[in-house]
Design a protein around this motif. Structure first.
Motif, mmCIF file in Angstrom:
data_model
loop_
_atom_site.group_PDB
_atom_site.id
_atom_site.type_symbol
_atom_site.label_atom_id
_atom_site.label_comp_id
_atom_site.label_asym_id
_atom_site.label_seq_id
_atom_site.Cartn_x
_atom_site.Cartn_y
_atom_site.Cartn_z
ATOM 1 N N CYS A 455 1.730 -9.720 -11.682
ATOM 2 C CA CYS A 455 1.643 -8.826 -10.386
ATOM 3 C C CYS A 455 0.707 -7.526 -10.730
ATOM 4 O O CYS A 455 0.821 -7.093 -11.731
ATOM 5 N N ASN A 457 1.238 -4.724 -9.801
ATOM 6 C CA ASN A 457 2.215 -3.413 -9.684
ATOM 7 C C ASN A 457 3.306 -3.507 -10.736
ATOM 8 O O ASN A 457 3.977 -2.655 -10.947
ATOM 9 N N CYS A 458 3.657 -4.662 -11.239
ATOM 10 C CA CYS A 458 4.565 -4.965 -12.206
ATOM 11 C C CYS A 458 4.362 -5.421 -13.524
ATOM 12 O O CYS A 458 3.329 -6.285 -13.446
ATOM 13 N N CYS A 473 5.473 -11.660 -6.196
ATOM 14 C CA CYS A 473 6.107 -10.969 -7.223
ATOM 15 C C CYS A 473 7.799 -10.768 -6.827
ATOM 16 O O CYS A 473 7.731 -10.438 -5.561
ATOM 17 N N CYS A 476 8.418 -6.659 -6.777
ATOM 18 C CA CYS A 476 8.016 -5.600 -5.611
ATOM 19 C C CYS A 476 7.759 -6.420 -4.511
ATOM 20 O O CYS A 476 7.493 -5.672 -3.253
#
Ligand code: ADP
Ligand code: ZN
Length: 737
Positions: A455, A457-458, A473, A476
């Motif tokens: 991901c 963002n993660c 994901c 998020c």
């Protein structure tokens, strides 16, 4: 538990002439002074509308001494006093307690008390058409149809257009009958009143063991504060037992609250309730629309609602006269609220019970270690149900050692499990395959270059959701299409899914047992509560042979034809380093295998595992849960882990890693050394990156009797405000690490 700390609520404070303090739903502890309205009367607990900066907000009048005098020219006036019962002193004391314990600003807890803003103004009456006089002598066909309909449905409140539509005429026809005086438009109250739950509508015949347990619970109702652990094997009929306590509360003219983990709120549960009490309970959970929410909130406050069945937020409802709280499946992780205030609804239920001086019943087949220790040490009453109510035997559990009897390469189901499924379904019975992983595969890998899809963002892998054709994901919500070529090396058709999710297990079953009807039940397939209830009912009616499901199917109502439960990966969750991992795994496995053969008693649970010798698996296979509890409790005591010590997690996060790290270090330095509280870390949080924020974690560990909340407050205050962009989140009694 949480309730061991802090004393009783403060008595009502003085109210000085002309001014009061109002607590507003903003992220602050402070209340503000307001002038009384010219006409309205307020008392502590009154719900009012006040100006706050340029906004108008809803707040609660407190019993605190005003900080400003009535003569101050900085004072603004309360604009409106809502026509609802004031919040009780007990509820306000409870809210204060929660705020203090969880380090949540009081204003945010007030927000939880006011979760149905529409409830504050009474529902406006609706205009309805009713019969008012004799019909005219000569009737047109259209008019005759309208009048026939009103005659057939006497007492029904029609709207003008609704009546016209139902009769298949134009609204002008209805208007004509109103003008003629045959019909009239009048104002009637909106919404029907709540049907009363009748305590003795249709009591069930209980077994001897259930009767003794029920008598014990009934005896506590009206007898002050108490906590009882109702500890009964799956299928022992705990529900019927605690419903007797609910009945007793109703007999005493008081209200009852039954908390359930959101998912367990099945239609079957509600139907059962209705069969017992002759009326459905009021429901309170995230899927209840604003209008119903408002009606329930007001009904609870005014006393018209006798019983609420709800998710954790129902604990903050303004009951007029609460007489009992039941926490069903008390061990369930869903009781931990992680947004806004992080609180554990089971612990807070115990606190509310103590403040309201009422009994609390904690029900579970696999009690939390906390509750078991409290029961063992005599702090809670312990009521045990050791047999299934139907007389059915407990399921036989066995482990398949995947190191020796595992599946061929590329498959996930051991031959032994597959043949058990084939035999079960050939007899017309159902099998459930449990895997706590949504989607098709938890990881996608490029065979050519080793690229893994992560991901953006993660710090987590993207899960292959093949049914939807996307990679997603689970932290998020980020999704992207599954590409044909590897984005790293460009090789075509080189992407391979690694590991199984429920969709992949369903695919394997379709290959191995193509003639069987298989359904997948997981939250992305189901979505709404309505849809889920419908699917559960379909399974209960026998409309499929095999269910493949996530933890969504681990609990909930009885599937009569289900006799085989297979656990695809019984070790999933173990070995994560989380001190609660063993407990969680034990509970989940006992719960899900306990669904097998509830009614007929020929249930079998098969667990695929690489560690059949682990205490969790060994205790389950031996059929003696005490083996697990003894080992786990001793382990916790040795490690000073909860409930033998207290823990709080402090998560520091920021978009830039250095900034989070700097503040986390500053926090660690600000911790007073040599005291009873030890601060560990900072270290990377288990998910070091979520939604683009880097996260570091500190852990504070204290002895059991220490007021850790007060200590945390002083510590965080001493460390100073975090710099811009840095966020500090406190989680007292964290449930996972
Ligand atoms: P638990 O919550 O303890 O797992 P439930 O309350 O769901 O158990 O009951 C399990 C099953 O046993 C249900 O189908 C229920 O209708 C049935 N049952 C409960 N009590 C009785 C009883 N006294 N006589 C017959 N069946 C019962
Ligand atoms: Zn993500």
């Amino acid at each position: 538990s949480a309730s061991d700390l802090f004393g009783s609520p403060p008595a009502e404070g003085p109210r000085a002439g002309g001014v009061v303090q109002v607590l507003t739903p903003v992220a602050l502890d402070d209340s503000w002074t307001y002038r009384l309205p010219d006409d309205g009367v307020v008392v502590p607990g009154s719900i009012v509308q006040v100006p706050l900066g340029p906004r108008k907000v809803v707040g609660v009048v407190t019993a605190e001494t005003p900080t400003l005098a009535a003569s101050s020219n900085r004072l603004r006036a309360i604009e409106k006093v809502f026509d609802v019962p004031p919040l009780s002193a007990d509820l306000v004391a409870f809210a204060d307690w929660v705020a203090r314990y969880t380090l949540t600003p009081r204003g945010m807890v007030v927000r939880m008390l006011l979760r149905a803003p529409e409830a504050l103004d009474p529902e406006p009456p609706v205009r309805a058409v009713v019969r008012a006089g004799e019909p005219p002598e000569r009737l047109t066909d259209a008019r005759r149809r309208v009048l026939a309909l009103t005659a057939e449905n006497e007492g029904m409140a029609w709207t003008r257009s609704g009546l016209a539509h139902a009769a298949g005429v134009s609204p002008g026809v209805v208007d004509g009958l109103i003008a003629a005086g045959t019909l009239a438009e009048v104002e009637v109250p909106a919404g029907p009143p709540f049907r009363r739950a009748e305590p003795d509508f249709d009591p069930r015949d209980l077994t001897g063991e259930q009767r003794r347990a029920a008598d014990e619970l009934v005896g506590r109702v009206g007898a002050g504060a108490s906590v009882t652990l109702l500890d009964g094997v799956t299928g022992s009929g705990k529900t019927e037992v605690y419903l007797e306590a609910v009945a007793e509360a109703l007999r005493q003219g008081r209200q009852a609250l039954v908390l359930v983990p959101e998912i367990a709120l099945t239609k079957a549960f509600l139907d059962r309730f209705a069969a017992r009490f002759g009326a459905l309970p009021a429901e309170w959970h995230s899927d209840v629309g604003p209008k119903t929410r408002a009606r329930v909130w007001r009904g609870v406050a005014e006393g018209g609602v006798g019983v609420v069945v709800g998710a954790r937020s129902a604990l903050f409802l303004p009951f007029r006269d609460l007489g009992l709280i039941v926490v069903d499946e008390e061990h369930d992780p869903a009781y931990k609220q992680e947004e806004w205030a992080t609180y554990h609804a089971r612990d807070m239920a115990v606190v509310r019970g103590r403040i309201e001086r009422i009994p609390v019943v904690l029900a579970s087949a696999t009690p939390s270690i906390e509750s078991r220790v409290n029961a063992d040490r005599g702090r809670y009453r312990h009521v045990v149900l050791s047999e299934r109510a139907t007389g059915a035997a407990m399921p036989t559990l066995m482990a398949i050692d995947m190191r020796r009897a595992g599946p061929p390469r590329g498959r996930f189901l051991a031959p032994g499990l597959v043949s058990a499924i084939a035999e079960t379904t050939a007899r017309g019975e159902q099998a459930l395959l449990f895997l706590n992983r949504r989607g098709y595969a938890p990881l996608t890998l490029c065979r050519a270059c080793g690229h893994r899809f992560q991901c953006p963002n993660c710090s987590s892998w993207l899960v292959d959701h093949r049914f939807r054709g996307r990679l997603a994901c689970h932290h998020c919500g980020h999704t992207e299409p599954r590409p044909e070529a590897c984005p790293s090396c460009g090789t075509l058709d080189a992407l391979v899914p690694c590991g199984p999710g429920v969709e992949r297990i369903a695919e394997e079953l379709a290959t191995l047992l193509p003639e069987r009807r298989t359904v997948v039940l997981s939250s992305d397939v189901l979505g709404s509560v309505q849809r889920m209830r419908a699917e559960f009912d379909a399974v209960a009616r026998g409309e499929c042979d095999i269910v493949v499901g996530t933890q969504l199917v681990a609990k909930g109502h009885t599937f009569p034809k289900l006799t085989l439960v297979g656990v695809v990966d019984a070790d999933l969750g173990l070995g994560s380093g989380d001190p609660r991992a063993a407990e969680r795994t034990f509970q989940l496995l006992a719960q899900v295998t306990g669904r097998a053969g509830r009614l007929c008693g020929r249930g079998i649970g098969v667990m695929q595992t690489y560690a059949p010798e682990s205490p969790v698996i060994a205790a389950l296979v031996s059929g003696d849960p005490e083996r697990f509890y003894a080992v786990e409790i001793a382990e916790r005591e040795r490690g000073r882990m909860p409930p033998f010590g207290r823990l709080a997690a402090v998560i520091v996060s920021a978009p830039q890693r250095e900034r989070a790290e700097d503040h986390a270090r500053a926090l660690a330095r600000a911790a007073p050394a040599g005291g009873p509280v030890e601060v560990l870390g900072p270290a990377e949080a288990p998910l070091a990156l979520i939604r683009g924020r880097h996260r570091l974690r500190l852990l504070a560990a204290a002895p059991r009797d220490h007021d850790l909340s007060a200590w945390l407050r002083a510590w965080l205050a001493a460390a100073g405000k975090p710099p811009a962009g840095v966020e500090v989140q406190v989680d007292v009694d964290p449930q996972s690490f």
